[in-house]
Scaffold this motif. Sequence first.
Motif, short mmCIF file in Angstrom:
data_model
loop_
_atom_site.label_atom_id
_atom_site.label_comp_id
_atom_site.label_asym_id
_atom_site.label_seq_id
_atom_site.Cartn_x
_atom_site.Cartn_y
_atom_site.Cartn_z
N LEU A 192 -98.48 29.52 -22.45
CA LEU A 192 -98.25 30.72 -21.50
C LEU A 192 -97.28 30.27 -20.30
O LEU A 192 -96.71 30.93 -19.67
CB LEU A 192 -99.61 31.30 -21.07
N GLU B 268 -107.13 44.00 -0.25
CA GLU B 268 -108.25 43.08 0.15
C GLU B 268 -109.49 43.90 -0.09
O GLU B 268 -110.55 43.10 -0.44
CB GLU B 268 -107.86 42.66 1.63
N PHE C 40 -101.89 24.04 -18.66
CA PHE C 40 -100.87 24.92 -17.69
C PHE C 40 -100.17 24.05 -16.71
O PHE C 40 -100.47 24.00 -15.63
CB PHE C 40 -101.93 25.79 -16.90
N PRO D 147 -104.85 33.53 -7.89
CA PRO D 147 -105.84 32.61 -7.94
C PRO D 147 -107.18 33.11 -8.62
O PRO D 147 -107.90 32.20 -9.10
CB PRO D 147 -106.19 32.47 -6.26
N LEU E 178 -98.47 25.52 -13.55
CA LEU E 178 -99.68 25.78 -12.66
C LEU E 178 -99.89 24.47 -11.92
O LEU E 178 -100.01 24.30 -10.50
CB LEU E 178 -100.74 26.28 -12.96
N LEU F 34 -91.55 33.09 -7.88
CA LEU F 34 -91.79 34.40 -8.95
C LEU F 34 -90.85 35.38 -8.42
O LEU F 34 -90.00 35.99 -9.28
CB LEU F 34 -93.03 34.83 -8.49
N ILE G 10 -95.00 29.73 -3.75
CA ILE G 10 -95.05 30.36 -5.22
C ILE G 10 -94.57 31.63 -5.28
O ILE G 10 -93.96 32.14 -6.20
CB ILE G 10 -96.63 30.40 -5.46
N ILE H 270 -105.12 41.67 -8.53
CA ILE H 270 -103.89 41.82 -7.97
C ILE H 270 -102.83 41.47 -8.93
O ILE H 270 -101.61 41.98 -9.08
CB ILE H 270 -103.99 40.96 -6.70
N GLN I 15 -113.33 24.13 -14.28
CA GLN I 15 -113.50 25.07 -15.80
C GLN I 15 -114.38 25.07 -16.49
O GLN I 15 -114.82 25.64 -17.44
CB GLN I 15 -112.22 24.27 -16.74
N PHE J 158 -110.31 31.64 -16.77
CA PHE J 158 -111.79 31.26 -16.52
C PHE J 158 -112.41 32.33 -15.47
O PHE J 158 -112.76 31.66 -14.56
CB PHE J 158 -112.30 30.08 -16.67
N TRP K 215 -107.24 34.57 -11.39
CA TRP K 215 -106.97 34.18 -12.77
C TRP K 215 -107.89 32.95 -13.14
O TRP K 215 -108.41 32.93 -14.35
CB TRP K 215 -105.58 34.41 -13.21
N ASN K 216 -107.58 31.91 -12.25
CA ASN K 216 -108.52 30.53 -12.76
C ASN K 216 -108.29 30.21 -13.99
O ASN K 216 -109.14 29.75 -14.47
CB ASN K 216 -110.04 30.95 -12.23
N ARG K 217 -106.83 30.00 -14.53
CA ARG K 217 -106.78 29.56 -15.51
C ARG K 217 -107.33 30.16 -16.85
O ARG K 217 -107.63 29.67 -17.99
CB ARG K 217 -106.57 27.95 -15.88
N MET L 122 -100.71 34.89 -13.86
CA MET L 122 -101.27 33.49 -13.75
C MET L 122 -101.29 32.94 -12.31
O MET L 122 -102.08 32.17 -12.37
CB MET L 122 -100.39 32.69 -14.84
N ALA L 123 -100.37 33.49 -11.55
CA ALA L 123 -100.54 33.07 -10.02
C ALA L 123 -101.52 33.39 -9.16
O ALA L 123 -101.73 32.91 -8.24
CB ALA L 123 -98.99 32.96 -9.60
N ARG M 243 -96.20 37.58 -17.07
CA ARG M 243 -97.33 36.47 -17.11
C ARG M 243 -97.45 35.46 -15.93
O ARG M 243 -98.51 35.06 -15.53
CB ARG M 243 -96.85 35.88 -18.40
N GLN M 244 -96.03 35.29 -15.43
CA GLN M 244 -96.44 34.22 -14.62
C GLN M 244 -96.83 34.63 -13.20
O GLN M 244 -97.52 33.97 -12.51
CB GLN M 244 -94.73 33.55 -14.27
N VAL M 245 -96.62 36.11 -12.60
CA VAL M 245 -96.97 36.77 -11.70
C VAL M 245 -98.60 36.74 -11.75
O VAL M 245 -99.31 36.50 -10.94
CB VAL M 245 -96.57 37.92 -11.52
N ALA N 145 -98.15 39.26 -2.09
CA ALA N 145 -99.37 38.76 -2.55
C ALA N 145 -99.62 37.38 -2.56
O ALA N 145 -100.75 36.96 -2.84
CB ALA N 145 -99.39 39.47 -4.06
N VAL O 61 -94.66 41.08 -5.06
CA VAL O 61 -95.10 39.67 -5.72
C VAL O 61 -95.05 38.64 -4.62
O VAL O 61 -96.04 37.85 -4.50
CB VAL O 61 -94.16 39.30 -6.91
N LEU P 183 -97.20 23.54 -9.59
CA LEU P 183 -97.36 24.45 -8.38
C LEU P 183 -98.35 24.07 -7.45
O LEU P 183 -98.12 24.12 -5.94
CB LEU P 183 -97.68 26.01 -8.55
#
Lengths: 494, 494
Positions: free
Chosen positions: B324, A39, B32, A267, B35, B292, B288, A288, B16, A273, A269-271, A264-265, A260-262, B265, B262, B38
Amino acid sequence: MRSTTLLLAAKRFASQGTSRVSGSSTNPAMRFPCLDKLEEITEHLKSQKPFCNESDVAGNAQKQNKDPIYGKVKSGFQVFESDRPLFLDYGGVLPSFRIAYETWGKLNNEKSNAILIHTGLSASSHAHSSDANKQPGWWEDFIGYNNPILDTSKWFLICTNVLGGCYGSTGPASSDPADGMPYASRFPMLSVQDIIRAQHRLISEHFGIDKLYASVGCSLGGMQSLCYGQQFPDNVQKIVSVSGCARSHPSSIAMRHVQRQVLMADPNWNRGFYYPTQEQPNRIPPHIGMKLAREIATVTYRSGPEWESRFGTERLDDESPPVLCPDFLVETYLDHQGEKFSLEYDANSFLYLSKTMDLFDLSQSHLARGERKRRETQRVYESNEPLVGRSFVSDRPRAMKRHRTTSTEEARADLARGMAPLLDKEILVVGVKSDGLMPYWQQREIYDLLGGDNNRKVKFTELAESDSLYGHDTFLLDLEHVGGSIGRFLREGS
Amino acid sequence: MRSTTLLLAAKRFASQGTSRVSGSSTNPAMRFPCLDKLEEITEHLKSQKPFCNESDVAGNAQKQNKDPIYGKVKSGFQVFESDRPLFLDYGGVLPSFRIAYETWGKLNNEKSNAILIHTGLSASSHAHSSDANKQPGWWEDFIGYNNPILDTSKWFLICTNVLGGCYGSTGPASSDPADGMPYASRFPMLSVQDIIRAQHRLISEHFGIDKLYASVGCSLGGMQSLCYGQQFPDNVQKIVSVSGCARSHPSSIAMRHVQRQVLMADPNWNRGFYYPTQEQPNRIPPHIGMKLAREIATVTYRSGPEWESRFGTERLDDESPPVLCPDFLVETYLDHQGEKFSLEYDANSFLYLSKTMDLFDLSQSHLARGERKRRETQRVYESNEPLVGRSFVSDRPRAMKRHRTTSTEEARADLARGMAPLLDKEILVVGVKSDGLMPYWQQREIYDLLGGDNNRKVKFTELAESDSLYGHDTFLLDLEHVGGSIGRFLREGS
C-alpha cells in the motif's frame, strides 16, 4: 455529547494561545467548524462501546459470521462458505473464505438463466430490495419483475459482496484462522482474478450452475465481468462491462494512490490495526482519513460540467468572509459525501480493493505470473511450511526504476494475448464521455482489443455528454442509456 | 537519527500487538516503509531547534525581515515596504505589508520597458538566476540577455513573491503588528485583486512606473495578469495569460478543496498555529499534510498521457507482493514530488493562496462587493474601532443552499461586464489541451468574453496534445510553444 462539545471548545481556545484574545489581533481569527465536527465525532466514537461486536449483529447470516459488518447492510443476505484454501495471484492464501450474496428471481431447471451482477468497489450484495431486506438496493430501479433491464420474471439474478469487502464476505476485518484476530494488514493482496475464482466457487459449487447466461458489472464490476470471461470462457455466455477497463491507467492509479495515502496518514488507522480488541477496546476507525479519501474519490466519480450546472462558483453566503472549511456549494457537497461514507465502509477493505483495482490487468504476463505464484504458495502451504517469512511473499529490496521498461506497443500486445479467451464471447462495452476515471477511450480500447468492428460479437456503446453529465457514476443513475443498452443486449437471442 | 529509527521500529512492533509474532498469522503482515519515513521526519523535526529563527536568516533583505523564509530562497531578493494600510476585498486589512521582488535588465529613462512577471501559487520571486542568487530560477530558460522570450537586453523584468506567500512577502507566517505574533489563521483572506493592488504600489510608488509594457503570468499568475488589466487598465499595455482563467471552475475548486482539507486534518497544522513560539518551541510544521496536499496537486498539474508514456502501469518490482506504500512507478513519482515540497513552503500560505485561487472572479458583482467591503473596513479602521468582532468580518450563520441560484447565462453576463476594462488591451491568451486544471476551454472562454474573433487586439493560442503532454505544468517547461508565443507577442510593435 454537549459537555464533550464544551470541553473541546475550551481545549481549542487554550491551544490557540494568548494571541487569540479578542482585540490583540488586527483581523478576526478564522473559525473551523468542520474541524470541530471531526473532533466531536472522534470523541463520540471513543465514548461508544466497540462499534463492531456480536450484540450489534442481527439476522441469520450473521449468526455464522462474527466479523464486523459495516454500514446499514447487516442482514438480508446469504453466505456461501468455502473450506478449501484459495491460493492467490500475489502469493498469499485464504485458508477458507465466505462470500455474501443475494438473489432475485428463480433459477430454472436447466440452470441456464443465471446472471451474475458484480458491484463497484464499495457496494454490498444488496442490489435490490427483498423480503429479507426491504431497503432499496444500489441498482434498485435497474432490477424488477418485468423490468426492461434486469427482469426477475425471466432471469435468476445473483449479486455478491466482493471478496475483500466488509458486507459479509471475507475481508481484512475478518478473523485470520491462524490466531482468531482480525487479518487487518495481514490480509493478503487480491487480484481481480482471485475475486473471480472465489465467485466461481459460489456459482459452480453452491448453485451447480455450469454456464452463466451473463456476467454484468460496472466500474470494478466491469473489470470483474471481463475477467470472468477470461478465467472461465466456457462458463459464461454474455458479458457486460460498463465503465470498466482492460488494464488500469496510471492516472486512475494516481487518484487512488492519493486516497490511500491520505487514509493511511490518519493516526487512527494504526497501520491497519484499528479494530477494537480485548486489550485495546477503545480503538476507533480512521473516520477522518476515510472522509477525506471519499471526498477525493467523489471528485473522480462525478464531472465538472455537472457541478457547473448544479453549483457553479456560488458560495453558501457571499457576504460572509471566505473560510477554509466548506464554503463554496461544491465543497459542501464533497464534505457531505465524505462524511456520509466515513463510517459506512471498512477502511482496510477500501485500501485493499482500491489497490486491487490499480493492479487490474488482463495481460498474459500478469496471468502467467499469478499462476506461478499460486502454484508456489500451494506447494509451501501443502507441505505445512509457514508462508510468513518466505522470500517470495515478503518484501525484498526494491530496485529503483524511474521509467517504464517495456514499450506501450509491447504492453498492448501482451494485453491482447491475455484477452484472447474473450474473443468469441458476446460482449457489450459501455463508456461514458463525461467519465474522467475510466474514460471512454479505455472502453474503446477494450472494444479494439477484442477485434473492434471486425468482431460482430462485440458491441460498443458510448454515452455523449448530452446523454449524461454524471461522469463515472452514470452507471448508478442512467436507466435510459446504460440500462437500456444492457436490457437490449441481454434480451437479444434469449 | 539512527537511534530514533530503532526506537520507532520498537514502538511500531509493540503497537501492533502480539498478533504480529511471526508464525501466528497465515500471511505475512504488510510493511509500511513510507509511514516509517514520515515518522522519522516528524521525530527529526521535533529534535531540531525551531526551524525558522533569526540565526537561520542571511542576506540583506532578511535583516529587515524577521519572518520565517521557507525553502531555499532565503536571500537574493529586495523588499518593498508599504506603511499605508491595504484594505481588502473580503473585509480584512493589512496595516502594512512587504513585497519581495527581483529584477533583471535595466529600466530605461522613459520607464516604458518594464514587464511584470506573476508567479504560480508556490513560486518565489526568483524567476531567473542573478548575482545575488546564482541558483537557477523557476523560469530560468525563458529569461536572459538576447533570450527570444524575455530579453533582458531590451526589457526591465520584475518578478514578485505574491502577497500571502512565504518567500519574503507578507503572508500568514508574518507578524501581526497588533501583537507581534505570527498572523497564522488570523491572516485576512486575500482576493487576486488585493494582490494586484499591493503589486501596483511597488510598480507606481517604488519604481515610479506609470505604465507597464506588459503583465505576464501563468496559472495563478495568469489570473493576476488579467486582473492587472482589469484594475489598472491605463497602467499596462500588453497582457499575457497562460493557463489562467476569468473565473475559477467548480472542478478546480473541488481539487483544491480536497488538498486543503487533507492539510488541515494534519494534527500538526493545529488550526494554523504551528509556528514555534517562546512558550511552544517544539511545534513542527504539518509536513505530512503538506506532502499529501502536494501529491494531490501534482495529479492536477500533470497529465495522464504523459504518465502513460513515462510510467505505464509498471511497478518497482513485479515479483514483490504489492504494497500500500508507493509501488507503481507513478506512485513513487507522486511520493517524491510531495516529499520534496513538504518543507519548502509554508502550509498557511498554501491554504490561503489556494483559497484565493478558488475565489478568483473577474465578475462585476464581485468587484462591486469588494469595493463596498473595502470602504466599510476603511471607515471602521480609520475611526480606530477594532475590526475583530464586527459582524461584517466575522462568521454569521450560513444559509443552507444546495443549488446555484443564478443561471449560467446571468453569471456569464456578470463576468463580461467585469471584463469590460480589458476590451481595448492587447492580450495574449494561451491554453494547453492536456491541462486538466485550467482546461483550454477556460482559455477559449477568456478569448470569447473579450470579443473573440471580433476583437483584433486579442490573440488565442492553443497547444494540442501533440505539442505538449505536460498538462498544467506546460508553462514551466515548453520553451517552443508557450515561450515562442509570448516572445512573438511581446516583440510585436515594440
